[in-house]
Write a protein that holds these residues in place. Structure first.
Motif, PDB file in Angstrom:
ATOM      1  N   LEU A   1       0.860  -1.337   0.059  1.00 22.89           N
ATOM      2  CA  LEU A   1      -0.001   0.081  -0.201  1.00 22.89           C
ATOM      3  C   LEU A   1       1.004   1.391  -0.113  1.00 22.89           C
ATOM      4  O   LEU A   1       0.438   2.137  -0.736  1.00 22.89           O
ATOM      5  CB  LEU A   1      -0.915  -0.050   1.288  1.00 22.89           C
ATOM      6  N   VAL A   2       2.113   1.165   0.835  1.00 23.84           N
ATOM      7  CA  VAL A   2       2.752   2.538   0.781  1.00 23.84           C
ATOM      8  C   VAL A   2       3.277   2.700  -0.706  1.00 23.84           C
ATOM      9  O   VAL A   2       3.549   3.597  -0.848  1.00 23.84           O
ATOM     10  CB  VAL A   2       3.884   2.271   1.778  1.00 23.84           C
ATOM     11  N   MET A   3       3.792   1.689  -1.458  1.00 19.64           N
ATOM     12  CA  MET A   3       4.552   2.150  -2.536  1.00 19.64           C
ATOM     13  C   MET A   3       3.379   2.335  -3.621  1.00 19.64           C
ATOM     14  O   MET A   3       3.597   3.166  -4.355  1.00 19.64           O
ATOM     15  CB  MET A   3       5.065   0.585  -2.904  1.00 19.64           C
ATOM     16  N   VAL A   4       2.366   1.744  -3.399  1.00 22.42           N
ATOM     17  CA  VAL A   4       1.111   2.413  -4.507  1.00 22.42           C
ATOM     18  C   VAL A   4       0.944   3.947  -4.210  1.00 22.42           C
ATOM     19  O   VAL A   4       0.769   4.737  -5.149  1.00 22.42           O
ATOM     20  CB  VAL A   4      -0.117   1.432  -4.291  1.00 22.42           C
ATOM     21  N   LEU A   5       0.699   4.305  -2.902  1.00 19.76           N
ATOM     22  CA  LEU A   5       0.486   5.533  -2.535  1.00 19.76           C
ATOM     23  C   LEU A   5       1.571   6.532  -3.042  1.00 19.76           C
ATOM     24  O   LEU A   5       1.405   7.614  -3.533  1.00 19.76           O
ATOM     25  CB  LEU A   5       0.222   5.586  -0.995  1.00 19.76           C
ATOM     26  N   ALA A   6       2.610   5.976  -2.790  1.00 21.08           N
ATOM     27  CA  ALA A   6       4.091   6.728  -2.973  1.00 21.08           C
ATOM     28  C   ALA A   6       4.147   7.069  -4.663  1.00 21.08           C
ATOM     29  O   ALA A   6       4.876   8.139  -4.856  1.00 21.08           O
ATOM     30  CB  ALA A   6       5.217   5.976  -2.311  1.00 21.08           C
ATOM     31  N   ASN A   7       3.550   6.327  -5.237  1.00 17.02           N
ATOM     32  CA  ASN A   7       3.857   6.468  -6.772  1.00 17.02           C
ATOM     33  C   ASN A   7       2.522   6.765  -7.582  1.00 17.02           C
ATOM     34  O   ASN A   7       2.595   6.732  -8.711  1.00 17.02           O
ATOM     35  CB  ASN A   7       4.232   4.935  -7.228  1.00 17.02           C
ATOM     36  N   GLY A   8       1.464   6.933  -6.528  1.00 18.92           N
ATOM     37  CA  GLY A   8       0.233   7.462  -7.193  1.00 18.92           C
ATOM     38  C   GLY A   8      -0.428   6.140  -8.215  1.00 18.92           C
ATOM     39  O   GLY A   8      -0.733   6.470  -9.422  1.00 18.92           O
TER      40      GLY A   8
END
Length: 212
Positions: free
Chosen positions: A205-212
């Motif tokens: 989830l953090v990676m998805v949010l960080a990369n939009g």
């Protein structure tokens, strides 16, 4: 303005879908947990996650796939947190449905490259955790291997750097949990065990949010 609209829609959908998915939490928890099994607890967690996804991803096809993963990830994370296990009856459908969702995006966009990378990342992350499960003698369970495969699939759709970032984030969260007495447990061989499923899912989830 558009981001705020998608955040609101995601949060509203999360309340409804999270409340419905809380039934899975109650079904698969072996012991009664008053807070964890309540409909509003799952609804609030899912609403927060989907709201953030709507804000960062917006009107893209990936939002439907990420949203589905999140709706099932919340009950899985709660169950693993409470009982240190990830039910196969939920992990299997989660992995299969995510693969189908990304395959559909590849077909619609006529671009197989992200899907091929996601599959390769699935094999790499799942294979890594399978090796760790064998070499650690039970420190990592089959559910963690499946969760790592899901993380590889989701983060791999974005890129290889995101796969590494998701696993690193999960490892950092796991290290923090080791220091929390109420979360860690002692295995029969004396080793310290923590619920690593929530860490893996949070890393994705953090990676998805960080990369939009």
């Amino acid at each position: 303005m558009a981001s705020s609209w998608w955040w609101s829609c995601g949060a509203a959908a999360g309340l409804v879908l999270g409340a419905a998915a809380s039934g899975l939490t109650r079904r698969f928890l072996r012991q009664e947990r008053k807070l964890a099994a309540t409909w509003w607890f799952g609804a609030v967690l899912t609403a927060a996650a989907l709201g953030l996804l709507g804000w960062r991803v917006g009107a893209r096809g990936e939002l439907a796939v990420y949203g589905f993963v999140t709706v099932l990830a919340v009950p899985l994370a709660v169950i693993d947190w409470c009982e240190h296990r990830l039910p196969r009856a939920l992990m299997g459908p989660l992995l299969a449905s995510t693969m189908v969702g990304f395959a559909a995006l590849c077909l619609v966009r006529r671009d197989p490259a992200p899907g091929a990378r996601a599959l390769a990342a699935l094999v790499a992350a799942g294979g890594l955790f399978l090796i760790l499960a064998v070499t650690t003698g039970g420190g990592i369970g089959a559910g963690d291997v499946s969760a790592a495969a899901v993380v590889g699939l989701v983060a791999g759709w974005i890129g290889w750097a995101q796969v590494a970032g998701a696993l690193l984030t999960a490892s950092l969260l796991g290290s923090v949990m080791v220091a929390v007495p109420g979360v860690r447990r002692r295995a029969e061989d004396g080793a310290v065990a923590v619920p690593f499923g929530p860490c893996l899912l949070a890393g994705a989830l953090v990676m998805v949010l960080a990369n939009g």
